[in-house]
Design an enzyme around this catalytic site. Structure first.
Site, PDB file in Angstrom:
ATOM      1  N   LYS A  13     -16.425  13.498 102.507  1.00  0.00           N
ATOM      2  CA  LYS A  13     -17.530  13.302 101.549  1.00  0.00           C
ATOM      3  C   LYS A  13     -18.575  12.378 102.140  1.00  0.00           C
ATOM      4  O   LYS A  13     -18.297  11.542 103.014  1.00  0.00           O
ATOM      5  CB  LYS A  13     -17.026  12.755 100.209  1.00  0.00           C
ATOM      6  CG  LYS A  13     -16.366  11.358 100.254  1.00  0.00           C
ATOM      7  CD  LYS A  13     -17.312  10.175 100.204  1.00  0.00           C
ATOM      8  CE  LYS A  13     -16.567   8.854 100.394  1.00  0.00           C
ATOM      9  NZ  LYS A  13     -17.428   7.721 100.688  1.00  0.00           N
ATOM     10  N   ASP A 141     -11.196   7.543  95.977  1.00  0.00           N
ATOM     11  CA  ASP A 141     -11.889   8.747  96.436  1.00  0.00           C
ATOM     12  C   ASP A 141     -10.982   9.978  96.443  1.00  0.00           C
ATOM     13  O   ASP A 141     -11.429  11.072  96.791  1.00  0.00           O
ATOM     14  CB  ASP A 141     -12.424   8.541  97.867  1.00  0.00           C
ATOM     15  CG  ASP A 141     -13.558   7.523  97.920  1.00  0.00           C
ATOM     16  OD1 ASP A 141     -14.185   7.270  96.875  1.00  0.00           O
ATOM     17  OD2 ASP A 141     -13.809   6.993  99.019  1.00  0.00           O
TER      18      ASP A 141
HETATM   19  O1  C5P Z   1      -9.355   2.810  95.850  1.00  0.00           O
HETATM   20  P1  C5P Z   1      -9.319   2.557  97.333  1.00  0.00           P
HETATM   21  O2  C5P Z   1      -7.968   2.078  97.798  1.00  0.00           O
HETATM   22  O3  C5P Z   1      -9.828   3.687  98.160  1.00  0.00           O
HETATM   23  O4  C5P Z   1     -10.334   1.370  97.560  1.00  0.00           O
HETATM   24  C1  C5P Z   1     -10.337   0.648  98.768  1.00  0.00           C
HETATM   25  C2  C5P Z   1     -11.010  -0.690  98.510  1.00  0.00           C
HETATM   26  O5  C5P Z   1     -12.389  -0.482  98.188  1.00  0.00           O
HETATM   27  C3  C5P Z   1     -10.456  -1.454  97.319  1.00  0.00           C
HETATM   28  O6  C5P Z   1      -9.364  -2.239  97.701  1.00  0.00           O
HETATM   29  C4  C5P Z   1     -11.655  -2.301  96.908  1.00  0.00           C
HETATM   30  O7  C5P Z   1     -11.778  -3.431  97.757  1.00  0.00           O
HETATM   31  C5  C5P Z   1     -12.830  -1.410  97.208  1.00  0.00           C
HETATM   32  N1  C5P Z   1     -13.322  -0.682  96.011  1.00  0.00           N
HETATM   33  C6  C5P Z   1     -13.985  -1.375  95.018  1.00  0.00           C
HETATM   34  N2  C5P Z   1     -14.446  -0.712  93.899  1.00  0.00           N
HETATM   35  C7  C5P Z   1     -14.263   0.609  93.764  1.00  0.00           C
HETATM   36  C8  C5P Z   1     -13.592   1.357  94.775  1.00  0.00           C
HETATM   37  C9  C5P Z   1     -13.140   0.674  95.895  1.00  0.00           C
HETATM   38  O8  C5P Z   1     -14.169  -2.590  95.113  1.00  0.00           O
HETATM   39  N3  C5P Z   1     -14.720   1.224  92.682  1.00  0.00           N
END
Ligand code: C5P
Length: 311
Positions: A13, A141
């Site tokens: 993406k 994601d």
């Molecule tokens: O959800 P995911 O593990 O992919 O997210 C990785 C990091 O990105 C999270 O630990 C956070 O620090 C940040 N993040 C965030 N807000 C979101 C999505 C991701 O702060 N909405």
């Protein structure tokens, strides 16, 4: 369960809009994210096994990814097995084209692919809503990698609505040497903002109108990414990559998600090739790839369930 391997293809993406609001008590940020899936894809191959879950990797970043319980595809297989109450027996192989830690949701793609591949291999027939819930537990994601197309995500980024968008977009992606940690880029964005109060993020009407009318220059002009400043702060050389694309007539030049991959919007397919050749020749990036969007979400491309059912 099938006795043959199944293959699932999952798109990368780019965020056409990534507006980051306040940091929430749970550590995540409220977002408005316009996700756009592109035909740069990983394949997840799931083969029968009688010995728990294993993973091997080839292609982009092979050797830099964990092949234990930290691998997102392994975590996805374990989560699905737990949900359906069966042993997590599967040999996963990831054929990677999406850069690792590149801001294109490669790990999320592999997790979504593993969910769909294991569901097909095991014949578990888990419904779509449950797959999306398991996906959201694996990462912000991951649900979009199941859905594909062009979609608006709000909240943590996991509540998705399809965007009204027409036609194809031609992209060029410049991969950088080494990845960036998403968490580190969000933390840098918070640091750069200091204590400033963030307005609630809103969907860009300018972008939505451009997508509806397939006005490619207007889409290029409307691209926005609140994480770009933080990615450039952590990786200053990316500014030169973005400038090089602009100088070659890119209609939009933006850091993809949390970076360090840079995304360039071209007018059409020949322009994308010209842009890719120029960026390759600049010596500013590790690898340059072209891709067309929107692409479908995770889907079976290998043998489907032809063998015995159940299981
Ligand atoms: O959800 P995911 O593990 O992919 O997210 C990785 C990091 O990105 C999270 O630990 C956070 O620090 C940040 N993040 C965030 N807000 C979101 C999505 C991701 O702060 N909405």
């Amino acid at each position: 369960m099938t006795s043959h391997a199944v293959t699932v293809r999952v798109p990368a993406k780019v965020n056409l809009q990534l507006s980051v609001g306040a940091r929430r008590p749970d550590g995540y940020h409220d977002l408005v994210s316009v996700f756009h899936a592109v035909g740069l894809a990983d394949d997840v191959v799931a083969s029968p096994s009688s010995d728990g879950v294993t993973v091997t990797v080839s292609g982009e970043g092979a050797g830099s990814l964990p092949v234990d319980g930290d691998n997102l595809a392994v975590r996805a297989a374990l989560a699905l097995a737990r949900h359906v109450g069966r042993p997590p027996d599967v040999a996963l192989h990831l054929v990677k084209s999406i850069p690792v830690a590149g801001g294109m949701a490669g790990g999320s793609a592999d997790a979504a692919g593993a969910l769909v591949a294991c569901d097909a291999l095991w014949g578990s027939d888990v419904d779509r809503a449950t797959l999306l819930r398991l996906a959201a537990d694996l990462g912000s994601d991951v649900p979009f990698a199941l859905v594909g197309g062009t979609a608006v995500g709000v909240g943590r980024g996991i509540d998705l609505t399809a965007a009204l968008a027409r036609g194809e977009l031609h992209w060029v992606f410049a991969f950088d040497e080494g990845g960036l940690s998403t968490a580190a880029v969000y933390a840098e964005a918070d640091r750069l903002r200091g204590g400033a109060v963030r307005p609630e993020p809103r969907v860009s009407e300018r972008l939505m109108a451009a997508l509806r009318s397939h006005d490619v220059p207007a889409i290029g002009a409307a691209l926005e990414n609140d994480l770009q400043r933080a990615a450039l702060s952590l990786r200053p050389r990316l500014a030169r990559v973005l400038d090089a694309g602009r100088e070659q007539g890119a209609l939009g030049a933006i850091v993809s998600g949390s970076g360090p991959t840079c995304a360039f919007l071209a007018q059409d397919a020949p322009h994308a090739v010209d842009l890719a050749v120029a960026l390759s020749g600049s010596g500013l990036c590790r690898t340059v790839r072209t891709a067309v969007g929107p692409a479908p979400g995770a889907r079976l491309v290998g043998p489907t369930r032809s063998e015995d059912s159940g299981g």
